[in-house]
Motif scaffolding. Sequence first.
Motif, mmCIF file in Angstrom:
data_model
loop_
_atom_site.group_PDB
_atom_site.id
_atom_site.type_symbol
_atom_site.label_atom_id
_atom_site.label_comp_id
_atom_site.label_asym_id
_atom_site.label_seq_id
_atom_site.Cartn_x
_atom_site.Cartn_y
_atom_site.Cartn_z
ATOM 1 N N ALA A 214 0.831 -1.200 0.000
ATOM 2 C CA ALA A 214 0.000 0.000 0.000
ATOM 3 C C ALA A 214 0.868 1.254 0.000
ATOM 4 C CB ALA A 214 -0.924 -0.006 1.224
ATOM 5 N N GLU A 215 0.226 2.388 -0.209
ATOM 6 C CA GLU A 215 0.948 3.649 -0.199
ATOM 7 C C GLU A 215 1.477 3.946 1.208
ATOM 8 O OE1 GLU A 215 -1.700 6.596 -1.572
ATOM 9 O OE2 GLU A 215 -1.814 5.830 -3.616
ATOM 10 N N ARG A 216 2.546 4.728 1.249
ATOM 11 C CA ARG A 216 3.151 5.080 2.533
ATOM 12 C C ARG A 216 2.157 5.783 3.442
ATOM 13 N NH1 ARG A 216 7.991 4.540 5.574
ATOM 14 N NH2 ARG A 216 7.681 5.950 7.323
ATOM 15 N N VAL A 217 1.309 6.639 2.882
ATOM 16 C CA VAL A 217 0.350 7.366 3.699
ATOM 17 C C VAL A 217 -0.646 6.402 4.346
ATOM 18 C CG1 VAL A 217 -1.223 7.774 1.750
ATOM 19 C CG2 VAL A 217 -1.260 9.309 3.751
ATOM 20 N N THR A 218 -0.973 5.317 3.636
ATOM 21 C CA THR A 218 -1.884 4.304 4.203
ATOM 22 C C THR A 218 -1.232 3.584 5.364
ATOM 23 O OG1 THR A 218 -2.983 3.973 2.073
ATOM 24 C CG2 THR A 218 -3.194 2.216 3.692
ATOM 25 N N ARG A 219 0.023 3.192 5.208
ATOM 26 C CA ARG A 219 0.728 2.496 6.291
ATOM 27 C C ARG A 219 0.886 3.408 7.501
ATOM 28 N NH1 ARG A 219 4.087 1.070 1.998
ATOM 29 N NH2 ARG A 219 5.861 2.199 2.894
ATOM 30 N N ASP A 220 1.167 4.672 7.273
ATOM 31 C CA ASP A 220 1.284 5.613 8.380
ATOM 32 C C ASP A 220 -0.050 5.781 9.101
ATOM 33 O OD1 ASP A 220 3.923 5.984 7.802
ATOM 34 O OD2 ASP A 220 3.650 7.900 6.743
ATOM 35 N N ARG A 221 -1.123 5.803 8.320
ATOM 36 C CA ARG A 221 -2.448 5.962 8.919
ATOM 37 C C ARG A 221 -2.813 4.730 9.763
ATOM 38 N NH1 ARG A 221 -4.841 7.911 4.617
ATOM 39 N NH2 ARG A 221 -5.588 5.889 3.846
ATOM 40 N N LEU A 222 -2.463 3.551 9.270
ATOM 41 C CA LEU A 222 -2.706 2.328 10.026
ATOM 42 C C LEU A 222 -1.923 2.330 11.337
ATOM 43 C CD1 LEU A 222 -2.598 -0.365 7.178
ATOM 44 C CD2 LEU A 222 -4.588 0.280 8.552
ATOM 45 N N ALA A 223 -0.653 2.721 11.257
ATOM 46 C CA ALA A 223 0.182 2.767 12.458
ATOM 47 C C ALA A 223 -0.373 3.767 13.470
ATOM 48 C CB ALA A 223 1.618 3.122 12.087
ATOM 49 N N GLU A 224 -0.836 4.908 12.976
ATOM 50 C CA GLU A 224 -1.400 5.923 13.865
ATOM 51 C C GLU A 224 -2.650 5.399 14.556
ATOM 52 O OE1 GLU A 224 -1.699 9.555 15.802
ATOM 53 O OE2 GLU A 224 -0.061 8.866 14.493
ATOM 54 N N MET A 225 -3.471 4.661 13.819
ATOM 55 C CA MET A 225 -4.708 4.118 14.365
ATOM 56 C C MET A 225 -4.415 3.052 15.424
ATOM 57 S SD MET A 225 -7.729 2.047 12.333
ATOM 58 C CE MET A 225 -6.548 0.787 11.776
ATOM 59 N N LEU A 226 -3.452 2.195 15.148
ATOM 60 C CA LEU A 226 -3.180 1.070 16.043
ATOM 61 C C LEU A 226 -2.340 1.452 17.249
ATOM 62 C CD1 LEU A 226 -2.496 -1.636 13.306
ATOM 63 C CD2 LEU A 226 -4.511 -1.435 14.767
ATOM 64 N N LEU A 227 -1.587 2.533 17.160
ATOM 65 C CA LEU A 227 -0.738 2.963 18.267
ATOM 66 C C LEU A 227 -1.344 4.131 19.047
ATOM 67 C CD1 LEU A 227 2.808 2.692 16.637
ATOM 68 C CD2 LEU A 227 1.833 1.225 18.409
ATOM 69 N N ARG A 228 -2.637 4.321 18.924
ATOM 70 C CA ARG A 228 -3.307 5.395 19.658
ATOM 71 C C ARG A 228 -3.154 5.159 21.164
ATOM 72 N NH1 ARG A 228 -7.832 8.746 18.738
ATOM 73 N NH2 ARG A 228 -8.181 7.764 16.718
ATOM 74 N N PRO A 229 -2.672 6.123 21.922
ATOM 75 C CA PRO A 229 -2.516 5.963 23.384
ATOM 76 C C PRO A 229 -3.842 5.597 24.040
ATOM 77 C CG PRO A 229 -1.348 7.914 22.636
ATOM 78 C CD PRO A 229 -2.159 7.418 21.463
ATOM 79 N N LEU A 230 -3.780 4.671 24.984
ATOM 80 C CA LEU A 230 -4.989 4.207 25.644
ATOM 81 C C LEU A 230 -5.582 5.263 26.558
ATOM 82 C CD1 LEU A 230 -3.825 0.594 26.554
ATOM 83 C CD2 LEU A 230 -5.134 1.327 24.567
ATOM 84 N N ASP A 231 -4.768 6.213 27.000
ATOM 85 C CA ASP A 231 -5.256 7.253 27.900
ATOM 86 C C ASP A 231 -5.571 8.565 27.172
ATOM 87 O OD1 ASP A 231 -2.639 7.665 27.197
ATOM 88 O OD2 ASP A 231 -1.985 8.384 29.166
ATOM 89 N N ARG A 232 -5.587 8.521 25.837
ATOM 90 C CA ARG A 232 -5.894 9.728 25.078
ATOM 91 C C ARG A 232 -7.414 9.933 25.048
ATOM 92 N NH1 ARG A 232 -4.116 10.087 18.906
ATOM 93 N NH2 ARG A 232 -2.039 10.214 19.885
ATOM 94 N N PRO A 233 -7.910 11.126 25.375
ATOM 95 C CA PRO A 233 -9.352 11.375 25.316
ATOM 96 C C PRO A 233 -9.855 11.216 23.875
ATOM 97 C CG PRO A 233 -8.228 13.114 26.547
ATOM 98 C CD PRO A 233 -7.161 12.301 25.883
ATOM 99 N N ARG A 234 -11.028 10.641 23.738
ATOM 100 C CA ARG A 234 -11.613 10.439 22.416
ATOM 101 C C ARG A 234 -12.181 11.751 21.870
ATOM 102 N NH1 ARG A 234 -8.876 6.739 22.600
ATOM 103 N NH2 ARG A 234 -9.364 4.528 22.423
#
Length: 358
Positions: free
Chosen positions: A338-358
Amino acid sequence: MSDWRIYRGAGVPHEGVRGLPEPPPWRDFAGTGTGTGAPDGGDGPGGVDGVDTARRLGAQRRLVESLHPRPEEVEAVNAALYLRRPLLVTGNPGTGKSTLAHAVAHELGLGRVLRWPVVSRTTLKDGLYHYDAIGRLQDVQLDRAAADGPAGPGAARVRPPIGSYLRLGPLGTALLPAPPAGPGEPPLPRVLLVDELDKSDIDLPSDLLNVLEEGEFTIPELERIAEREPVTEVLTADGTKVAVEGGRVRCTVFPFIVLTSNGERDFPAALLRRCIQLDLKPPGDKQLAAMVTAHLGEEALEEGSELVERFLRREPGQVVATDQLLNALFLTQRASGAERVTRDRLAEMLLRPLDRPR
């Protein structure tokens, strides 16, 4: 450029799901993936569930010389073993609290880990035993109906013994010694994981005190009939049958018990003094590298070095679990086309801090 997507959101039915690749090793419940199966080592008491061990410790664990546990972790485990005390492990989600029980069972050959997941409705009795009173009552009613039917009293079937309606829970089973590994060898302790004790009702930690201190408990349903049935066979959490004498389960070999907590509540001092306490820190460079290698191999560690570095250099106090990193490494590998922007978006989604307010 290859399309890594199975679901495309186009609304047109297709059979792409038939090409769904093998699951991540830590989500492979059938043990069908490459490298899964029982890790090195012989069978231990209670039987080795190789799929579960490989899933939790890493299908490629044998490739890692050492998972580099910290000295304080090793010392706490040994203290609990020597003193026959439970190990209370506290730490953020994803720091390896539950995995510690499996690692000890695997290294010491103690067989399958008995797991007792705790929720707000959990009571002490849930961990000790379950009595199917409704099932027994239904069988009695069926017997009476058969006896009163056209076939007469002879049609009544033989009623199962009371032990058929009893099953020991994870804690009750853990208090029973596992069979010896060989002739003339002493029985070995079982391993019990009491997961997320801080999710329990306020009374459960205090209710545990007597059982953990005395190493025994009674089954009132069997105590009442002890004079006419001194020995009763009941099922264990392993699915095997054991004999219970006089309605009392007595511990002869204290199990290795791991109580896990996310630090969301304080426990009574009476429980704390009966436990060895361990505060599990997030994995450092060596531990994280070994963990990634055990689950995904050295190639994944090299290719995902940027994500690993990002995980290690996260902001102080930011809560990100290690399994989030494993998910990100696995999926970005799968989406390598996939495109680099897609991989970055996936990483951002999966590494979201658990204590970050939604």
